[in-house]
Design a protein around this motif. Structure first.
Motif, PDB file in Angstrom:
ATOM      1  N   UNK A   1       0.743  -1.008  -0.057  1.00  0.00           N
ATOM      2  CA  UNK A   1      -0.098   0.005  -0.135  1.00  0.00           C
ATOM      3  C   UNK A   1       0.843   1.264   0.110  1.00  0.00           C
ATOM      4  N   UNK A   2       0.406   2.236  -0.878  1.00  0.00           N
ATOM      5  CA  UNK A   2       1.241   3.362  -0.949  1.00  0.00           C
ATOM      6  C   UNK A   2       0.954   4.317   0.347  1.00  0.00           C
ATOM      7  N   UNK A   3       2.247   4.959   0.760  1.00  0.00           N
ATOM      8  CA  UNK A   3       2.052   6.123   1.743  1.00  0.00           C
ATOM      9  C   UNK A   3       1.395   7.284   1.503  1.00  0.00           C
ATOM     10  N   UNK A   4       0.535   7.840   2.266  1.00  0.00           N
ATOM     11  CA  UNK A   4      -0.060   8.974   1.542  1.00  0.00           C
ATOM     12  C   UNK A   4       0.194  10.287   2.807  1.00  0.00           C
ATOM     13  N   UNK A   5       0.170  11.290   2.239  1.00  0.00           N
ATOM     14  CA  UNK A   5       0.166  12.567   2.866  1.00  0.00           C
ATOM     15  C   UNK A   5      -0.906  13.419   2.764  1.00  0.00           C
ATOM     16  N   UNK A   6      -1.461  13.852   3.631  1.00  0.00           N
ATOM     17  CA  UNK A   6      -2.620  15.022   3.659  1.00  0.00           C
ATOM     18  C   UNK A   6      -2.035  16.035   2.985  1.00  0.00           C
ATOM     19  N   UNK A   7      -2.506  16.487   1.771  1.00  0.00           N
ATOM     20  CA  UNK A   7      -2.194  17.982   1.225  1.00  0.00           C
ATOM     21  C   UNK A   7      -3.165  18.782   1.264  1.00  0.00           C
ATOM     22  N   UNK A   8      -4.335  18.673   1.365  1.00  0.00           N
ATOM     23  CA  UNK A   8      -5.386  19.637   1.545  1.00  0.00           C
ATOM     24  C   UNK A   8      -6.791  19.223   1.620  1.00  0.00           C
ATOM     25  N   UNK A   9      -7.712  20.193   1.753  1.00  0.00           N
ATOM     26  CA  UNK A   9      -9.124  19.879   1.874  1.00  0.00           C
ATOM     27  C   UNK A   9      -9.956  20.553   0.688  1.00  0.00           C
ATOM     28  N   UNK A  10     -10.867  20.002   0.238  1.00  0.00           N
ATOM     29  CA  UNK A  10     -11.801  20.538  -0.778  1.00  0.00           C
ATOM     30  C   UNK A  10     -12.898  21.596   0.018  1.00  0.00           C
ATOM     31  N   UNK A  11     -12.851  22.774  -0.436  1.00  0.00           N
ATOM     32  CA  UNK A  11     -13.522  24.045  -0.243  1.00  0.00           C
ATOM     33  C   UNK A  11     -14.818  24.140  -1.064  1.00  0.00           C
ATOM     34  N   UNK A  24      -4.521  24.096  -0.115  1.00  0.00           N
ATOM     35  CA  UNK A  24      -3.496  23.259   0.301  1.00  0.00           C
ATOM     36  C   UNK A  24      -2.810  23.367   1.487  1.00  0.00           C
ATOM     37  N   UNK A  25      -2.351  22.490   2.272  1.00  0.00           N
ATOM     38  CA  UNK A  25      -1.364  22.244   3.444  1.00  0.00           C
ATOM     39  C   UNK A  25      -0.316  21.620   3.257  1.00  0.00           C
ATOM     40  N   UNK A  26       0.187  21.441   1.815  1.00  0.00           N
ATOM     41  CA  UNK A  26       1.405  20.969   1.449  1.00  0.00           C
ATOM     42  C   UNK A  26       1.555  20.958  -0.074  1.00  0.00           C
ATOM     43  N   UNK A  27       2.800  20.718  -0.463  1.00  0.00           N
ATOM     44  CA  UNK A  27       3.094  20.808  -1.939  1.00  0.00           C
ATOM     45  C   UNK A  27       2.266  19.863  -2.816  1.00  0.00           C
ATOM     46  N   UNK A  57      -1.084  25.925 -13.879  1.00  0.00           N
ATOM     47  CA  UNK A  57       0.033  26.026 -12.974  1.00  0.00           C
ATOM     48  C   UNK A  57       0.440  24.354 -13.062  1.00  0.00           C
ATOM     49  N   UNK A  58       1.767  24.312 -12.556  1.00  0.00           N
ATOM     50  CA  UNK A  58       2.473  22.847 -12.746  1.00  0.00           C
ATOM     51  C   UNK A  58       2.775  22.576 -11.240  1.00  0.00           C
ATOM     52  N   UNK A  59       2.624  23.605 -10.298  1.00  0.00           N
ATOM     53  CA  UNK A  59       2.958  23.008  -8.750  1.00  0.00           C
ATOM     54  C   UNK A  59       2.332  24.162  -7.739  1.00  0.00           C
ATOM     55  N   UNK A  60       1.856  24.021  -6.526  1.00  0.00           N
ATOM     56  CA  UNK A  60       1.379  24.851  -5.670  1.00  0.00           C
ATOM     57  C   UNK A  60       1.985  24.309  -4.328  1.00  0.00           C
ATOM     58  N   UNK A  61       1.722  25.177  -3.366  1.00  0.00           N
ATOM     59  CA  UNK A  61       2.297  24.994  -2.085  1.00  0.00           C
ATOM     60  C   UNK A  61       1.239  25.323  -1.051  1.00  0.00           C
ATOM     61  N   UNK A  62       1.760  25.050   0.308  1.00  0.00           N
ATOM     62  CA  UNK A  62       0.912  25.489   1.576  1.00  0.00           C
ATOM     63  C   UNK A  62       0.314  26.728   1.480  1.00  0.00           C
ATOM     64  N   UNK A  63      -1.070  26.806   1.802  1.00  0.00           N
ATOM     65  CA  UNK A  63      -1.689  28.026   1.711  1.00  0.00           C
ATOM     66  C   UNK A  63      -2.327  28.310   0.143  1.00  0.00           C
ATOM     67  N   UNK A  64      -1.879  27.879  -0.777  1.00  0.00           N
ATOM     68  CA  UNK A  64      -2.568  28.096  -2.031  1.00  0.00           C
ATOM     69  C   UNK A  64      -3.888  27.545  -2.084  1.00  0.00           C
ATOM     70  N   UNK A  65      -4.603  28.405  -2.945  1.00  0.00           N
ATOM     71  CA  UNK A  65      -6.105  28.108  -3.294  1.00  0.00           C
ATOM     72  C   UNK A  65      -6.264  27.448  -4.414  1.00  0.00           C
ATOM     73  N   UNK A  66      -6.297  26.187  -4.878  1.00  0.00           N
ATOM     74  CA  UNK A  66      -6.054  26.026  -6.291  1.00  0.00           C
ATOM     75  C   UNK A  66      -7.423  25.129  -6.826  1.00  0.00           C
ATOM     76  N   UNK A  67      -7.586  25.006  -8.109  1.00  0.00           N
ATOM     77  CA  UNK A  67      -8.591  24.194  -8.831  1.00  0.00           C
ATOM     78  C   UNK A  67      -7.827  23.137  -9.678  1.00  0.00           C
ATOM     79  N   UNK A  68      -8.404  22.137  -8.982  1.00  0.00           N
ATOM     80  CA  UNK A  68      -8.058  20.527  -9.674  1.00  0.00           C
ATOM     81  C   UNK A  68      -9.103  19.953 -10.277  1.00  0.00           C
ATOM     82  N   UNK A  69      -8.859  19.629 -11.513  1.00  0.00           N
ATOM     83  CA  UNK A  69      -9.803  18.792 -12.425  1.00  0.00           C
ATOM     84  C   UNK A  69      -9.948  17.427 -11.747  1.00  0.00           C
TER      85      UNK A  69
END
Length: 84
Positions: A1-11, A24-27, A57-69
């Protein structure tokens, strides 16, 4: 099983375009494998499109508010994990 890191929450979710807004809370980067889990869904997908203010964009980090398809419907509060 793959390791997982929480990176964000859907708003927010835009059903007509299939885009989740994630704070995002992580990269997170284009091509990352993510796992979105909530009370109604639990699925894995590759990040194939990311935007900030309608600019691709190709990358984002903590605090960014992004749209993901996304490949499935999501709901506010769903958690986004990055698989490693």
């Amino acid at each position: 099983m793959a390791m997982e890191t929480m990176v964000g929450r859907v708003t927010h979710y835009y059903p007509k375009v299939g885009v989740a807004v994630v704070v995002l809370e992580d990269h997170l980067a284009f091509g990352d494998m993510i796992h979105i889990r909530g009370p109604y869904e639990d699925f894995h997908q590759t990040v194939s499109s990311m935007e900030i203010d309608h600019e691709k964009i190709t990358a984002a980090g903590k605090g960014d508010d992004i749209g993901v398809k996304v490949t499935h419907r999501v709901h506010t509060g769903d958690i986004v994990y990055r698989e490693t």
